[in-house]
Scaffold this active site. Sequence first.
Site, PDB file in Angstrom:
ATOM      1  N   SER A 154       0.868  -1.179   0.000  1.00 36.71           N
ATOM      2  CA  SER A 154       0.000   0.000   0.000  1.00 36.71           C
ATOM      3  C   SER A 154       0.903   1.225   0.000  1.00 36.71           C
ATOM      4  CB  SER A 154      -0.863   0.007   1.272  1.00 36.71           C
ATOM      5  OG  SER A 154      -1.460   1.271   1.476  1.00 36.71           O
ATOM      6  N   TYR A 167      -2.807  -1.342  10.533  1.00 32.43           N
ATOM      7  CA  TYR A 167      -2.732  -1.492   9.066  1.00 32.43           C
ATOM      8  C   TYR A 167      -1.397  -0.951   8.532  1.00 32.43           C
ATOM      9  CZ  TYR A 167      -4.219  -1.167   4.147  1.00 32.43           C
ATOM     10  OH  TYR A 167      -4.322  -1.301   2.777  1.00 32.43           O
TER      11      TYR A 167
HETATM   12  P1  NAD Z   1     -11.379  -6.025  -0.401  1.00 34.88           P
HETATM   13  O1  NAD Z   1     -11.948  -5.921   0.939  1.00 34.88           O
HETATM   14  O2  NAD Z   1     -12.251  -5.874  -1.585  1.00 34.88           O
HETATM   15  O3  NAD Z   1     -10.577  -7.385  -0.593  1.00 34.88           O
HETATM   16  C1  NAD Z   1      -9.832  -7.986   0.421  1.00 34.88           C
HETATM   17  C2  NAD Z   1      -9.880  -9.468   0.208  1.00 34.88           C
HETATM   18  O4  NAD Z   1      -9.100 -10.132   1.222  1.00 34.88           O
HETATM   19  C3  NAD Z   1     -11.305 -10.009   0.321  1.00 34.88           C
HETATM   20  O5  NAD Z   1     -11.538 -10.868  -0.769  1.00 34.88           O
HETATM   21  C4  NAD Z   1     -11.300 -10.771   1.625  1.00 34.88           C
HETATM   22  O6  NAD Z   1     -12.190 -11.869   1.628  1.00 34.88           O
HETATM   23  C5  NAD Z   1      -9.851 -11.238   1.662  1.00 34.88           C
HETATM   24  N1  NAD Z   1      -9.452 -11.680   2.994  1.00 34.88           N
HETATM   25  C6  NAD Z   1      -9.612 -11.040   4.176  1.00 34.88           C
HETATM   26  N2  NAD Z   1      -9.169 -11.806   5.178  1.00 34.88           N
HETATM   27  C7  NAD Z   1      -8.709 -12.952   4.623  1.00 34.88           C
HETATM   28  C8  NAD Z   1      -8.126 -14.136   5.122  1.00 34.88           C
HETATM   29  N3  NAD Z   1      -7.942 -14.311   6.447  1.00 34.88           N
HETATM   30  N4  NAD Z   1      -7.769 -15.115   4.254  1.00 34.88           N
HETATM   31  C9  NAD Z   1      -7.960 -14.964   2.926  1.00 34.88           C
HETATM   32  N5  NAD Z   1      -8.514 -13.872   2.393  1.00 34.88           N
HETATM   33  C10 NAD Z   1      -8.881 -12.876   3.227  1.00 34.88           C
HETATM   34  O7  NAD Z   1     -10.211  -4.920  -0.455  1.00 34.88           O
HETATM   35  P2  NAD Z   1      -9.135  -4.585  -1.569  1.00 34.88           P
HETATM   36  O8  NAD Z   1      -9.082  -3.128  -1.654  1.00 34.88           O
HETATM   37  O9  NAD Z   1      -9.363  -5.360  -2.800  1.00 34.88           O
HETATM   38  O10 NAD Z   1      -7.814  -5.071  -0.835  1.00 34.88           O
HETATM   39  C11 NAD Z   1      -6.909  -6.015  -1.397  1.00 34.88           C
HETATM   40  C12 NAD Z   1      -5.496  -5.684  -0.938  1.00 34.88           C
HETATM   41  O11 NAD Z   1      -5.116  -4.420  -1.464  1.00 34.88           O
HETATM   42  C13 NAD Z   1      -5.351  -5.583   0.582  1.00 34.88           C
HETATM   43  O12 NAD Z   1      -4.113  -6.167   0.969  1.00 34.88           O
HETATM   44  C14 NAD Z   1      -5.331  -4.082   0.824  1.00 34.88           C
HETATM   45  O13 NAD Z   1      -4.626  -3.736   1.985  1.00 34.88           O
HETATM   46  C15 NAD Z   1      -4.611  -3.613  -0.430  1.00 34.88           C
HETATM   47  N6  NAD Z   1      -4.816  -2.201  -0.737  1.00 34.88           N
HETATM   48  C16 NAD Z   1      -6.024  -1.729  -1.149  1.00 34.88           C
HETATM   49  C17 NAD Z   1      -6.146  -0.367  -1.459  1.00 34.88           C
HETATM   50  C18 NAD Z   1      -7.425   0.234  -1.967  1.00 34.88           C
HETATM   51  O14 NAD Z   1      -7.470   1.444  -2.144  1.00 34.88           O
HETATM   52  N7  NAD Z   1      -8.465  -0.536  -2.226  1.00 34.88           N
HETATM   53  C19 NAD Z   1      -5.063   0.483  -1.318  1.00 34.88           C
HETATM   54  C20 NAD Z   1      -3.857  -0.031  -0.874  1.00 34.88           C
HETATM   55  C21 NAD Z   1      -3.733  -1.382  -0.601  1.00 34.88           C
END
Ligand code: NAD
Length: 269
Positions: A154, A167
């Site tokens: 991130s 986080y």
């Molecule tokens: P999201 O909530 O749509 O997806 C997160 C996924 O992780 C979900 O499918 C959830 O079921 C899964 N998950 C949670 N706990 C779990 C576990 N114990 N075992 C297996 N799967 C698990 O959110 P996202 O935005 O798609 O996030 C995906 C990644 O991207 C994360 O690591 C998040 O920190 C990172 N991220 C997202 C953003 C953003 O702006 N959306 C920015 C920076 C980083």
Amino acid sequence: MGNKLQNQVAIVTGASSGIGTGVAKALAAEGAIVVVNNSSEHSHDAAIQILNEIKSAGGQGIVYQCDVSKEDQVQAMFAETIKQFGTVDILVNNAGLQDDAPFTEMTLAQWNHVISINLTGQFLCAREAIREFLRRGMQPEKSLALGKIICMSSVHEVIPWAGHANYAASKGGIKLLMQTLAQEFAPKKIRINSIGPGAIKTPINKEAWDTPEAEAKLLTLIPYGRVGITDDIGKAAVWLASDDSDYVNGVTLFVDGGMTLFPGFSTNG
Ligand code: NAD
């Protein structure tokens, strides 16, 4: 369909929503066989739907339920993938969540919840992937590298984030986990890199973009003037997983519309 990842087996954790879905579809569209990992029964239907979309577009894969913070479940996911497809070539360590609280109110349970999934989950999956890469050996017909790992970090591996200490600590941890593994395994021809998304429209941050007021506020942090979409990350993941990035190892590729450019300073000259 492209063929940059033809017949390579990719596990994408947390692929039943958001960025993981975007990455799983993008890898499959380049010929990878994708393991769509979902975390629990609740996300099973969503994962099946994503797999069906991948198959309708000509791709291949399976759904596998596994909580990435549980060692036995992670080991079982790799064992099943190897049983069905022979090996694993690409790991996308994407699963992650937030469990926010002002620091003085954050419980140990909230701290452990985030660290165990976001950081320990990446450790467990990376360890199984590297064990498999080393066991299997080179496959020159598939890739110049022995294996590839992409860690979903991130912008908060470099930008502190008040109210989100668990986080931000998990993402800071991913940075040095990724770099240390990249250093340790580069001589074995394993490439390990991170993607550092900025603000991407997914369920994790819905309240930050789902009203015009919220989106306008968010855009003040994004010099490029738009909120990211999961496709932006999918394209970056394809590049990092393919031989097109063969000389790239141990870096975080920020895909953030310039969020890490400290836009608050742009009018401070
Ligand atoms: P999201 O909530 O749509 O997806 C997160 C996924 O992780 C979900 O499918 C959830 O079921 C899964 N998950 C949670 N706990 C779990 C576990 N114990 N075992 C297996 N799967 C698990 O959110 P996202 O935005 O798609 O996030 C995906 C990644 O991207 C994360 O690591 C998040 O920190 C990172 N991220 C997202 C953003 C953003 O702006 N959306 C920015 C920076 C980083």
